[in-house]
Design a protein around this motif. Structure first.
Motif, mmCIF file in Angstrom:
data_model
loop_
_atom_site.group_PDB
_atom_site.id
_atom_site.type_symbol
_atom_site.label_atom_id
_atom_site.label_comp_id
_atom_site.label_asym_id
_atom_site.label_seq_id
_atom_site.Cartn_x
_atom_site.Cartn_y
_atom_site.Cartn_z
ATOM 1 N N GLY A 1 19.580 -1.569 51.559
ATOM 2 C CA GLY A 1 20.629 -1.846 50.786
ATOM 3 C C GLY A 1 20.743 -3.069 50.085
ATOM 4 O O GLY A 1 21.319 -3.202 48.892
ATOM 5 N N ARG A 2 20.166 -4.108 50.563
ATOM 6 C CA ARG A 2 19.996 -5.642 49.986
ATOM 7 C C ARG A 2 18.885 -5.514 48.703
ATOM 8 O O ARG A 2 19.364 -5.997 47.785
ATOM 9 N N ALA A 3 18.284 -4.521 49.033
ATOM 10 C CA ALA A 3 17.348 -4.539 47.701
ATOM 11 C C ALA A 3 17.817 -3.424 46.879
ATOM 12 O O ALA A 3 17.297 -3.091 45.560
ATOM 13 N N GLY A 4 18.970 -2.763 46.969
ATOM 14 C CA GLY A 4 19.733 -1.941 45.962
ATOM 15 C C GLY A 4 19.361 -0.564 45.934
ATOM 16 O O GLY A 4 19.571 0.206 45.011
ATOM 17 N N PHE A 5 18.746 -0.005 47.170
ATOM 18 C CA PHE A 5 18.382 1.279 47.655
ATOM 19 C C PHE A 5 19.290 2.079 48.560
ATOM 20 O O PHE A 5 19.457 1.321 49.525
ATOM 21 N N ARG A 6 19.658 3.448 48.514
ATOM 22 C CA ARG A 6 20.286 3.968 49.398
ATOM 23 C C ARG A 6 19.695 5.322 49.475
ATOM 24 O O ARG A 6 20.449 6.302 49.115
ATOM 25 N N PRO A 7 18.426 5.519 50.215
ATOM 26 C CA PRO A 7 17.678 6.914 50.040
ATOM 27 C C PRO A 7 18.518 7.685 51.345
ATOM 28 O O PRO A 7 19.303 7.032 51.999
ATOM 29 N N HIS A 8 18.095 8.787 51.665
ATOM 30 C CA HIS A 8 18.793 9.640 52.848
ATOM 31 C C HIS A 8 17.952 8.931 54.096
ATOM 32 O O HIS A 8 16.852 9.342 54.281
ATOM 33 N N LEU A 9 18.471 8.469 54.721
ATOM 34 C CA LEU A 9 18.000 7.962 56.004
ATOM 35 C C LEU A 9 18.432 8.795 57.299
ATOM 36 O O LEU A 9 19.611 9.198 57.524
ATOM 37 N N VAL A 10 17.432 9.181 57.971
ATOM 38 C CA VAL A 10 17.452 9.849 59.303
ATOM 39 C C VAL A 10 16.833 9.158 60.518
ATOM 40 O O VAL A 10 15.765 9.045 60.538
ATOM 41 N N VAL B 1 9.791 -4.477 43.603
ATOM 42 C CA VAL B 1 10.670 -4.459 44.907
ATOM 43 C C VAL B 1 10.148 -5.483 45.690
ATOM 44 O O VAL B 1 9.239 -5.921 45.765
ATOM 45 N N PRO B 2 11.208 -6.308 46.183
ATOM 46 C CA PRO B 2 11.102 -7.673 46.818
ATOM 47 C C PRO B 2 10.610 -7.350 48.281
ATOM 48 O O PRO B 2 11.348 -7.212 49.184
ATOM 49 N N ARG B 3 9.480 -7.680 48.733
ATOM 50 C CA ARG B 3 8.760 -7.274 50.113
ATOM 51 C C ARG B 3 9.713 -8.168 51.086
ATOM 52 O O ARG B 3 9.714 -7.971 52.138
ATOM 53 N N GLU B 4 9.808 -9.535 50.589
ATOM 54 C CA GLU B 4 10.472 -10.446 51.455
ATOM 55 C C GLU B 4 11.779 -9.733 52.164
ATOM 56 O O GLU B 4 12.363 -10.421 53.123
ATOM 57 N N GLU B 5 12.525 -8.878 51.473
ATOM 58 C CA GLU B 5 13.615 -8.496 52.033
ATOM 59 C C GLU B 5 13.482 -7.408 53.193
ATOM 60 O O GLU B 5 14.402 -7.299 54.168
ATOM 61 N N PHE B 6 12.342 -6.925 53.510
ATOM 62 C CA PHE B 6 11.979 -6.044 54.404
ATOM 63 C C PHE B 6 11.339 -6.557 55.673
ATOM 64 O O PHE B 6 11.290 -6.134 56.677
ATOM 65 N N ILE B 7 10.775 -7.942 55.560
ATOM 66 C CA ILE B 7 10.067 -8.641 56.834
ATOM 67 C C ILE B 7 10.609 -9.940 56.710
ATOM 68 O O ILE B 7 9.957 -10.985 56.407
ATOM 69 N N PRO B 8 11.907 -10.336 56.963
ATOM 70 C CA PRO B 8 12.336 -11.795 56.998
ATOM 71 C C PRO B 8 11.767 -12.224 58.161
ATOM 72 O O PRO B 8 11.841 -13.330 58.120
ATOM 73 N N GLU B 9 11.203 -11.565 59.290
ATOM 74 C CA GLU B 9 10.339 -12.240 60.329
ATOM 75 C C GLU B 9 9.633 -11.259 60.817
ATOM 76 O O GLU B 9 9.606 -10.009 60.791
ATOM 77 N N PHE B 10 8.309 -11.913 61.381
ATOM 78 C CA PHE B 10 7.173 -11.153 62.030
ATOM 79 C C PHE B 10 6.597 -11.985 62.893
ATOM 80 O O PHE B 10 7.023 -13.026 63.101
ATOM 81 N N GLY C 1 11.192 -0.139 55.619
ATOM 82 C CA GLY C 1 11.830 0.405 54.630
ATOM 83 C C GLY C 1 11.473 -0.003 53.202
ATOM 84 O O GLY C 1 11.357 0.568 52.351
ATOM 85 N N TYR C 2 9.868 -0.833 53.564
ATOM 86 C CA TYR C 2 9.401 -1.369 52.214
ATOM 87 C C TYR C 2 8.851 -0.253 51.363
ATOM 88 O O TYR C 2 8.974 0.042 50.219
ATOM 89 N N SER C 3 8.060 0.853 52.081
ATOM 90 C CA SER C 3 7.513 1.886 51.251
ATOM 91 C C SER C 3 8.511 2.916 51.020
ATOM 92 O O SER C 3 8.488 3.399 49.792
ATOM 93 N N ALA C 4 9.826 3.065 51.770
ATOM 94 C CA ALA C 4 10.808 3.896 51.102
ATOM 95 C C ALA C 4 11.622 3.210 49.743
ATOM 96 O O ALA C 4 11.762 3.909 48.797
ATOM 97 N N ALA C 5 11.644 2.015 49.739
ATOM 98 C CA ALA C 5 12.097 1.489 48.456
ATOM 99 C C ALA C 5 11.176 1.474 47.389
ATOM 100 O O ALA C 5 11.705 1.847 46.329
ATOM 101 N N LEU C 6 9.907 1.552 47.697
ATOM 102 C CA LEU C 6 9.016 1.744 46.349
ATOM 103 C C LEU C 6 9.319 3.311 45.837
ATOM 104 O O LEU C 6 9.128 3.552 44.680
#
Length: 376
Positions: A154-163, A23-32, A121-126
């Motif tokens: 979505g960029r990382a290729g995952f679509r879980p149930h998001l609420v 899972v590419p972490r950079e997709e989830f924190i493009p800035e901080f 979303g990083y943890s959810a992607a894992l």
């Protein structure tokens, strides 16, 4: 990063190592934001966006640290050109803790997992990588944070149930769950989580309080609205669920008629993380701790709670005096709780057990001493 986490014992299984490697972490924190401490003013937060072209950005993404991604409930690093003052309200948790928590959750193939606090979303992607996106439901309170996480997933290729909603209510639409994991902290275990579980469901949540005591708790659901478990060793702290933050403390009128006496228990019990701090918090769960600079009219340390009870500590190491006012003698209660913990042999946080029933939630230590958690 995965190799380092495995060498340190944070990753213990090939399944989670594969997830973290993939899972590419950079997709989830493009800035901080990067913290900037100043001696002559408030802490500032410096934006570190990917768009800056800073070569250090990608290295920082894969460091084992947490990255603040939102201030004041709305500002991201992409919104500001320079360092600003603010309060962190969302972050990307340090990878070692993310890995440890997923390992501690003891997931099995096919488990349905509820995650409270989507964040980046990083943890959810894992979780999606390990269990499949159909088995992962994640709840985020902040709509803007949730939208950013959805795009990153979505960029990382995952679509879980998001609420989008209050994590305390869980997500009944995809219940029941085999596992529940929270990446924000709560003062108690929400009733809805147990209602959306079944016997054997494991719940992993950080319990915290307004005096700073905090710890990761692992519970197993034992029946209808009941669960048992314990605090896990080590220090774990997450941003509180926003509904569990206190109202701003009101400094009461310090009465000249209030009782005053010396005390051998100083404010270190409030300022030093550990079991004594947790015990003090359990004794007075509605109290908040305020500090003031030395030499003024106000006490160095002040405990206050909404009923206008207070305990004011003045002095220095070994020579503290406490003044108490209001309907409750707060420091008496703190002293009594700490004395009971010491009499039990000063057990570590891993010896604190949590019992949840429909009527109450309690924390107990070896020897039978126990305290009720606030439940609303």
């Amino acid at each position: 990063m995965a190799a380092d986490l495995a060498a340190a014992g944070h990753i213990r299984s090939k399944e989670w190592r594969a997830a973290i490697e993939s899972v590419p972490r950079e997709e989830f924190i493009p800035e901080f934001f990067t913290k900037v401490d100043r001696a002559d003013g408030p802490t500032l937060w410096d934006p570190t966006p990917a768009r800056s072209g800073n070569d250090g950005w990608l290295r920082a993404v894969y460091e084992d640290i947490s990255h603040v991604t939102q201030l004041n409930g709305e500002i991201t690093a992409a919104d500001v050109p320079e360092a600003i003052d603010g309060n962190p309200t969302s972050s990307s948790t340090m990878p070692s803790l993310v890995a440890r928590m997923w390992e501690d959750l003891e997931v099995e193939d096919g488990n349905r997992v509820l995650e409270i606090g989507t964040g980046t979303g990083y943890s959810a992607a894992l979780g999606c990588y390990r269990l499949g996106e159909d088995n992962l439901t994640s709840v985020e309170f902040d709509p803007q944070v949730a939208a950013r996480a959805g795009r990153a997933l979505g960029r990382a290729g995952f679509r879980p149930h998001l609420v989008v909603g209050d994590g305390e209510a869980g997500a009944p639409g995809t219940a029941p769950y085999d596992r529940i994991i929270a990446t924000c902290s709560f003062r108690y275990v929400p009733k809805a989580w147990l209602e959306q579980s079944k016997p054997g469901t494991i719940i992993l949540v950080t319990l915290f309080g307004w005096l700073g005591g905090t710890g990761l708790v692992k519970l197993t659901v034992t029946g209808d609205g009941t669960a048992e478990g314990r605090f896990l060793p080590g220090y774990v702290s997450f941003m509180p669920s926003r509904a569990h933050n206190p109202e701003p403390a009101v400094i009461p009128e310090l009465s000249e008629a209030a009782s005053s006496r010396s005390t051998s228990l100083g404010p270190e019990v409030l300022t030093t993380y550990g079991p004594a701090q947790l015990v003090a918090q359990l004794a007075v769960p509605e109290a908040q701790h305020i500090t003031f600079g030395p030499g003024g009219d106000l006490p160095e340390h002040l405990l206050v709670q909404p009923d206008e009870s207070y305990a004011a500590l003045r002095g220095a190491a070994g020579t503290w005096t406490v003044e108490q006012g209001g309907p409750r003698q707060l420091w008496d209660e703190v002293e009594r709780a700490v004395a009971e913990w010491r009499a039990a042999g000063e057990p570590g946080i891993e010896n604190f057990r949590v019992t949840v029933t429909p009527q109450e939630q309690r924390v107990d230590i070896h020897g039978g001493t126990s305290w009720s958690l606030p439940t609303g």
